[in-house]
Write a protein that holds these residues in place. Structure first.
Motif, PDB file in Angstrom:
ATOM      1  N   ARG A   7       0.835  -1.211   0.000  1.00  0.00           N
ATOM      2  CA  ARG A   7       0.000   0.000   0.000  1.00  0.00           C
ATOM      3  C   ARG A   7       0.865   1.254   0.000  1.00  0.00           C
ATOM      4  N   LEU A   8       1.928   1.273   0.816  1.00  0.00           N
ATOM      5  CA  LEU A   8       2.831   2.429   0.864  1.00  0.00           C
ATOM      6  C   LEU A   8       3.572   2.627  -0.460  1.00  0.00           C
ATOM      7  N   ASP A  11       1.173   4.100  -2.953  1.00  0.00           N
ATOM      8  CA  ASP A  11       0.928   5.500  -2.601  1.00  0.00           C
ATOM      9  C   ASP A  11       2.110   6.369  -3.016  1.00  0.00           C
ATOM     10  N   LYS A  12       3.316   5.885  -2.754  1.00  0.00           N
ATOM     11  CA  LYS A  12       4.516   6.660  -3.070  1.00  0.00           C
ATOM     12  C   LYS A  12       4.723   6.796  -4.579  1.00  0.00           C
ATOM     13  N   TYR A  14       2.462   6.089  -7.218  1.00  0.00           N
ATOM     14  CA  TYR A  14       1.349   6.572  -8.034  1.00  0.00           C
ATOM     15  C   TYR A  14       0.476   7.620  -7.341  1.00  0.00           C
ATOM     16  N   GLY A  15       0.698   7.864  -6.057  1.00  0.00           N
ATOM     17  CA  GLY A  15      -0.116   8.825  -5.324  1.00  0.00           C
ATOM     18  C   GLY A  15      -1.541   8.352  -5.107  1.00  0.00           C
ATOM     19  N   LEU A  16      -1.740   7.037  -5.021  1.00  0.00           N
ATOM     20  CA  LEU A  16      -3.068   6.452  -4.829  1.00  0.00           C
ATOM     21  C   LEU A  16      -3.157   5.806  -3.453  1.00  0.00           C
ATOM     22  N   LEU A  17      -4.246   6.038  -2.775  1.00  0.00           N
ATOM     23  CA  LEU A  17      -4.512   5.367  -1.510  1.00  0.00           C
ATOM     24  C   LEU A  17      -5.475   4.222  -1.790  1.00  0.00           C
ATOM     25  N   ILE A  18      -5.035   3.014  -1.504  1.00  0.00           N
ATOM     26  CA  ILE A  18      -5.891   1.849  -1.750  1.00  0.00           C
ATOM     27  C   ILE A  18      -6.185   1.155  -0.432  1.00  0.00           C
ATOM     28  N   THR A  19      -7.272   0.395  -0.420  1.00  0.00           N
ATOM     29  CA  THR A  19      -7.656  -0.337   0.780  1.00  0.00           C
ATOM     30  C   THR A  19      -6.829  -1.611   0.902  1.00  0.00           C
TER      31      THR A  19
END
Length: 136
Positions: A7-8, A11-12, A14-19
């Motif tokens: 997940r990190l 996020d780092k 692609y700048g996406l927050l996923i569950t």
């Protein structure tokens, strides 16, 4: 890779927050893409045996499987033994007359063991003689 690290990383990069569930599905798809489907890989055993017999005349290859009587398929893979003639000839020509045996367990859905027989060549290197994949 753990789900939190995955997940990190997403996020780092692609700048996406996923569950966590999304991360789990992504990891499963990635592993299937990398490793392939186990049943598909075991289906290739017959091609492997045919190619060994075609290219290594005089070698020994045995495959054992459970025959499936319900749907008429060839069967479910159980074990394989491979001994190439060139390796045996090389052993007889120059290896020390001492054979070592080893085995390791496989990971994944199908719990099996890979068994090998090896010798020492004149340079103290390992010389494989034969190998087998057997059920646990």
């Amino acid at each position: 890779m753990s789900l939190s690290v995955l997940r990190l990383a997403i996020d780092k990069k692609y700048g996406l927050l996923i569950t966590t569930n999304q991360a789990r599905r992504v990891r499963e798809k990635a592993l299937k893409s990398i490793e392939g489907d186990h049943e598909d890989q075991y289906g290739l055993v017959w091609d492997y045996v045919d190619e060994l017999k075609r290219t290594h005349q005089g070698s020994t290859v045995f495959v054992e499987y459970d025959e499936s009587e319900e749907d008429g398929t060839v069967g479910v893979f159980k074990r394989i033994y491979v001994c190439l003639k060139l390796l045996i000839d090389g052993f007889k020509a120059g290896c020390r007359k001492l054979i070592g045996l080893d085995g390791c367990h496989t990971k994944g859905v199908h719990k099996q063991q890979i068994l090998t027989a090896v010798a020492l060549d004149p340079n103290n290197g390992w010389w494989p003689l034969c190998w087998a994949v057997v059920e646990k």
